[in-house]
Enzyme design. Structure first.
Site, PDB file in Angstrom:
ATOM      1  N   PRO A  29      -8.532  18.458  10.330  1.00  0.00           N
ATOM      2  CA  PRO A  29      -9.847  19.088  10.181  1.00  0.00           C
ATOM      3  C   PRO A  29     -10.936  18.040   9.958  1.00  0.00           C
ATOM      4  CG  PRO A  29      -8.204  20.202   8.829  1.00  0.00           C
ATOM      5  CD  PRO A  29      -7.553  18.969   9.354  1.00  0.00           C
ATOM      6  N   CYS A  31     -15.497  17.730   9.805  1.00  0.00           N
ATOM      7  CA  CYS A  31     -16.802  18.363   9.965  1.00  0.00           C
ATOM      8  C   CYS A  31     -17.484  17.834  11.207  1.00  0.00           C
ATOM      9  CB  CYS A  31     -17.725  18.039   8.818  1.00  0.00           C
ATOM     10  SG  CYS A  31     -16.953  18.166   7.245  1.00  0.00           S
ATOM     11  N   TYR A  61     -14.079  22.536   7.664  1.00  0.00           N
ATOM     12  CA  TYR A  61     -13.901  23.472   6.547  1.00  0.00           C
ATOM     13  C   TYR A  61     -14.452  24.840   6.944  1.00  0.00           C
ATOM     14  CZ  TYR A  61     -18.613  21.789   4.824  1.00  0.00           C
ATOM     15  OH  TYR A  61     -19.927  21.420   4.674  1.00  0.00           O
ATOM     16  N   GLU A 104      -8.962  25.489   8.785  1.00  0.00           N
ATOM     17  CA  GLU A 104      -8.925  24.974   7.419  1.00  0.00           C
ATOM     18  C   GLU A 104      -9.704  25.921   6.501  1.00  0.00           C
ATOM     19  OE1 GLU A 104      -9.578  20.669   5.319  1.00  0.00           O
ATOM     20  OE2 GLU A 104     -11.276  21.463   6.446  1.00  0.00           O
ATOM     21  N   TYR A 170      -6.395  24.520   1.471  1.00  0.00           N
ATOM     22  CA  TYR A 170      -7.164  23.277   1.372  1.00  0.00           C
ATOM     23  C   TYR A 170      -7.331  22.905  -0.105  1.00  0.00           C
ATOM     24  CZ  TYR A 170     -11.275  20.221   2.305  1.00  0.00           C
ATOM     25  OH  TYR A 170     -12.172  19.185   2.386  1.00  0.00           O
ATOM     26  N   HIS A 173     -10.574  16.915  -1.917  1.00  0.00           N
ATOM     27  CA  HIS A 173     -12.020  16.682  -1.790  1.00  0.00           C
ATOM     28  C   HIS A 173     -12.852  17.352  -2.874  1.00  0.00           C
ATOM     29  CE1 HIS A 173     -11.171  15.948   2.762  1.00  0.00           C
ATOM     30  NE2 HIS A 173     -11.156  14.808   2.096  1.00  0.00           N
ATOM     31  N   TYR A 175     -12.917  20.259  -4.017  1.00  0.00           N
ATOM     32  CA  TYR A 175     -13.228  21.677  -3.879  1.00  0.00           C
ATOM     33  C   TYR A 175     -12.330  22.473  -4.834  1.00  0.00           C
ATOM     34  CZ  TYR A 175     -15.999  20.271   0.149  1.00  0.00           C
ATOM     35  OH  TYR A 175     -16.934  19.681   0.959  1.00  0.00           O
TER      36      TYR A 175
END
Lengths: 204, 683
Positions: A29, A31, A61, A104, A170, A173, A175
């Site tokens: 994945p 961006c 994402y 993702e 996921y 990162h 999150y």
């Protein structure tokens, strides 16, 4: 020219659970600045990669719920049935070349802006938005955790409907799910905090 | 109620070239963070303003060609005929109410990096382009100047086709190639387009003439011009070339839309300037042209507006922000409802929408940007769906707005606060330096609920869980706000810092409550990055303290770049003698100093001080909520900072949303319409 035999191994099909990737080339994945705002540009770009031989091509994402919006950074979205068509543009383009399409699924928590939806983001605790927006999250209670699981499930089903072959959980990162894993951010005293087993519970 | 005759002058029709505006209220072009990416939202937002009485409603900058495009900012776009339907949706909505629609045709030149189109930006000279983007603009040839003129003509014709009545030529905000040609600093040309003002103005004159020839028979051609760049001798100034240019082109446009540049000067916040702050710059314009003049200055007072007209300063009352805060401002004056005007507080939270490329919001007007996607109207709201009663605890921005909007729906509302005055956080914050106008959020709502027999306000009423139960309301709303923390926890520091007992550690709440730090140096640790750290530094400096402001950010009050205030804030800090330590986080605090750490190298630095003010984060006031959860209440909801601390705009919005949604069936899907799925029927 034919392939050099020493590279044959890269072109072996790989079983991933119930699906099989045609080779070992995997576009993880990433961006794109396109996401839900430019679905056709995005679908063609991913399709070109499948044409170029990548066995698996994933989305960026892909938000599961309006409380996880990251504009001005553009994520993909699977908020409701209306998102299926845009995502299917990509899976069709990827499948055309025999590759697998991965989604993702993403919930941002304290790192999402929610600047477009204006929703309050949820995370482990009431903390300042870590991307610098002047908003704080609210702490998740058990009902919120149940809701989050349901949103993930709903989004996964929509991803399947949109034609994805791989659905991500996921947890990195900074999150939400990775914040649950992290002993520094996860200070909960219930069964979702404390020991590694507990911190992993939500991801599991 | 009828209109007060002294305001009659504001409602006179005014001729602009071949067309006539129905009154003197003029919404000048303004960005909104929506633009081309959210055309339905923009169209409905503008339509609501026409309904609210503005005689002229303009778009944001509308890029005329891919070689000059404002991405990532969501501006308008009129590149080819494919853009016409979206724009026609806007003009149709504006015309529905007898208003005129204007479009600000724009070619940003070196002000844009062309990140989306990937075209090389054009300019009068070779110069770096965009906003720090690694892109350079190219000096254009005379053939290209002809092309540029043709693009303006093509766009003007398309604008006419889309139904616009006013077509702009834009030379403002240093955001237009026409202004870059005008600029001595940017225009280094040696041909007939550079050198003297006459030469530098040649392109502007040509584009004006071209536009008039193309559409001037039926459309008014407006010139938006920054008469002063606030750069002294380095820029255009209203007592020098600014005036010369207006004299030179005086009768050419059908209307002069004048302001100051750059945007941070044009859209100054109330923290730094008063209503009418541009008057001294623009006052001369009417004396050198017979054409109508529109100017701005955050005007919200009808008396001020009347004096601007009577004194021969302006023909139109221009407004961007006041029309955002109250799209119905003209109608309210017309109906003699001056007290109902929701005055702009000058906080520029609206600007932050454009800066971040997300739909604009407004502190005063929670329906801004929600007109199409949620169907919210600034003045109308659905009637109640039951005879239920609502008890709201906390009369801050969220509680006040919830009470006001629920009251408007007809619900029986009780609003209680343990303080002796309304306002919550704003009762305190409005007393900070420069934030007085923010109190309008409170004053407007306090007046509105005072007029509602179904809303009862109880001040000095400290309710506990038992009291709430005894009261017996059908719905309980917790709007108890939040308090600043003193532990040091925040964005940069997830765990509490070690603090020696000898050090006085205070929070913004302490300072606002009147607590005086011990004499000596105060260290403000700002890990919040919005206004509070800077504003407290200013206050404490004014109170005579030596002040050091440390922050992990590279600049003071970093997020205020989004409200166009950062430059002014940091300038003020420097001028006040506040010591600034950027790029340092707080490590620990001893009895007589604080230990900071460089965010890059972790190098330690000690700052001697006798007190530390922590501007880091807030905790919701949730004791009452927790007690009510434990006790069990059928309908219990948190709103505003009590749910999640945020901006005042977010708190007002949260209260408004609660009121809108009470008793309504919302379903479980996305709670608003989305532009792309809505347009995808044409997929």
């Amino acid at each position: 020219m034919a392939r050099d035999p020493r590279y044959d191994i890269l072109f072996e099909p790989m079983k991933i659970g119930p699906v099989t990737a045609p080779n070992r080339f995997y576009q993880v994945p990433h961006c794109t600045g396109m996401g839900h705002m430019r679905p056709r540009t995005l679908a063609d770009m991913r399709g070109v990669k499948a044409e170029g031989g990548w066995g698996v091509v994933c989305t960026e994402y892909n938000s599961i719920h309006p409380t996880s919006d990251d504009l001005p950074h553009v994520s993909a979205s699977l908020w409701d049935e209306r998102d299926i068509r845009a995502n299917a543009l990509m899976t069709d383009a990827v499948h055309e070349h025999g590759a697998l399409a991965g989604a993702e699924l993403w919930y941002g928590g304290m790192r999402s802006s929610n600047a477009m939806t204006r929703e309050v983001a949820m995370d482990l605790d009431c903390m300042p938005n870590s991307a610098g927006f002047p908003f704080q999250t609210r702490a998740m209670d058990k009902q919120d955790i149940r809701n989050l699981r349901q949103w993930h499930r709903d989004a996964a089903i929509r991803a399947q409907k949109a034609g994805f072959d791989i659905v991500y959980v996921y947890a990195t990162h900074t999150y939400l799910l990775s914040n649950f894993l992290c002993p520094r951010t996860n200070t909960r005293s219930d069964e979702y905090g404390g020991s590694l087993t507990n911190r992993v519970r939500l991801v599991r | 109620m009828a209109r007060d005759p002294r305001y009659d002058i504001l409602f006179e029709p005014v001729k602009i070239g071949p067309i006539t505006a129905r009154n003197r209220f003029y919404q000048v072009p303004h960005c909104n963070g929506m633009g081309r990416a959210y055309p339905s939202s923009v169209a409905q937002m503008r339509r609501v303003k026409a309904e609210g009485g503005w005689a002229v409603i303009c778009t944001e900058e509308a890029d005329i060609h891919p070689t000059g495009e404002s991405s990532p900012h969501n501006e308008g776009r009129i590149w080819d005929d494919a853009d016409i339907p979206a724009l026609a949706r806007l003009t149709d909505g504006v015309h529905e109410f007898g208003s005129l629609a204007g479009i600000e045709l724009a070619y940003p030149g070196m002000a844009a990096g062309n990140l989306y189109s990937r075209e090389i930006p054009w300019g009068p000279s070779h110069l770096p382009a965009g906003h720090g983007d690694p892109v350079q603009a190219r000096a254009i040839s005379k053939t290209e100047i002809k092309q540029l003129r043709q693009w303006h003509v093509d766009a003007a014709l398309r604008a006419k086709k889309a139904g616009f009545d006013v077509v702009y030529v834009y030379a403002g905000h240093q955001l237009s190639i026409l202004m870059h040609f005008l600029s001595r600093e940017r225009n280094h040309r040696t041909d007939e387009y550079g050198g003297s003002l006459e030469n530098r103005a040649r392109l502007l004159r040509e584009v004006l003439q071209d536009t008039k020839e193309a559409v001037g028979d039926t459309c008014a051609v407006a010139l938006r011009f920054a008469v002063d760049e606030c750069e002294g001798i380095h820029g255009i100034a209203c007592d020098a070339e600014g005036r010369d240019l207006v004299e030179m082109l005086a009768e050419l446009p059908d209307l002069w839309d004048v302001n100051v540049s750059d945007w941070d000067n044009d859209s100054q916040t109330s923290r730094f300037s008063e209503e009418g702050f541009q008057d001294s710059y623009t006052a001369f314009v009417k004396s050198v042209t017979s054409k109508p003049v529109v100017g701005v200055g955050r005007y919200t007072s009808p008396d001020k507006m009347v004096s601007l007209i009577k004194n021969g300063h302006l023909d139109f009352i221009g407004a961007a922000r006041p029309s955002i805060a109250d799209p119905f401002l003209p109608v309210k004056i017309e109906q003699g409802r001056i007290e109902d005007i929701r005055e702009c507080i000058g906080c520029n939270i609206c600007v932050s929408g454009d800066m971040q490329s997300v739909p604009m919001r407004c502190t005063q007007n929670p329906t801004m940007g929600e007109e199409w996607r949620r169907g919210w109207h600034p003045e109308n709201i659905a009637a109640k769906t039951s005879d239920d009663s609502v008890l709201i605890i906390g009369a801050g921005p969220a509680g006040l707005e919830a009470a006001r909007a629920l009251g408007q729906r007809g619900y029986d509302v009780t609003l209680a606060d343990r303080a002796d005055q309304v306002g919550g956080r704003l009762a305190r914050e409005r007393l900070l330096p420069g934030l007085n106008a923010w109190g309008r959020v409170v004053d407007y709502r306090q007046y509105q609920i005072s007029q509602m027999p179904n809303v009862n306000l109880y001040l000095g009423s400290d309710m506990d869980a038992a009291g709430v139960a005894e009261f017996g309301a059908d719905h309980v709303v917790i709007a108890t706000g939040a308090r600043w923390c003193n532990s040091g926890i925040g964005r940069s520091t997830p765990a509490p810092v070690r603090i020696d007992k000898g050090m006085t550690v205070l929070t913004p709440d302490d300072i606002m409550a009147g607590v005086k730090p011990p004499s000596g140096r105060v260290l403000i640790y700002d890990d919040d990055h919005y206004y509070m750290g800077g504003v407290l530094a200013e206050k404490l400096r004014n109170d005579g303290y030596e002040v050091t402001l440390a922050t992990p950010a590279p600049i003071v009050s970093q997020w205020t770049t989004n409200t166009l205030e950062q430059g002014r804030i940091q300038t003020r800090m420097i001028e006040l003698g506040v010591r600034i330590i950027p790029l340092h986080s707080l490590d620990e605090i001893d009895d007589d100093d604080a230990h900071l750490e460089c965010v890059y190298t972790e190098a330690a630095r000690r700052v001697p001080c006798s007190s530390v003010v922590m501007v880091t984060m807030r905790r919701p006031e949730e004791a009452l909520y927790d007690a009510l959860v434990a006790q069990g209440v059928a309908s219990l909801t948190r709103i505003g900072d009590a749910l999640a601390p945020g901006t005042i705009a977010a708190a007002v919005w949260s209260g408004h949303r609660y009121a809108r949604e009470l008793g309504e069936d919302l379903g479980t899907a996305v709670p608003f319409k989305r532009e792309l799925p809505a347009l995808s029927s044409s997929f």
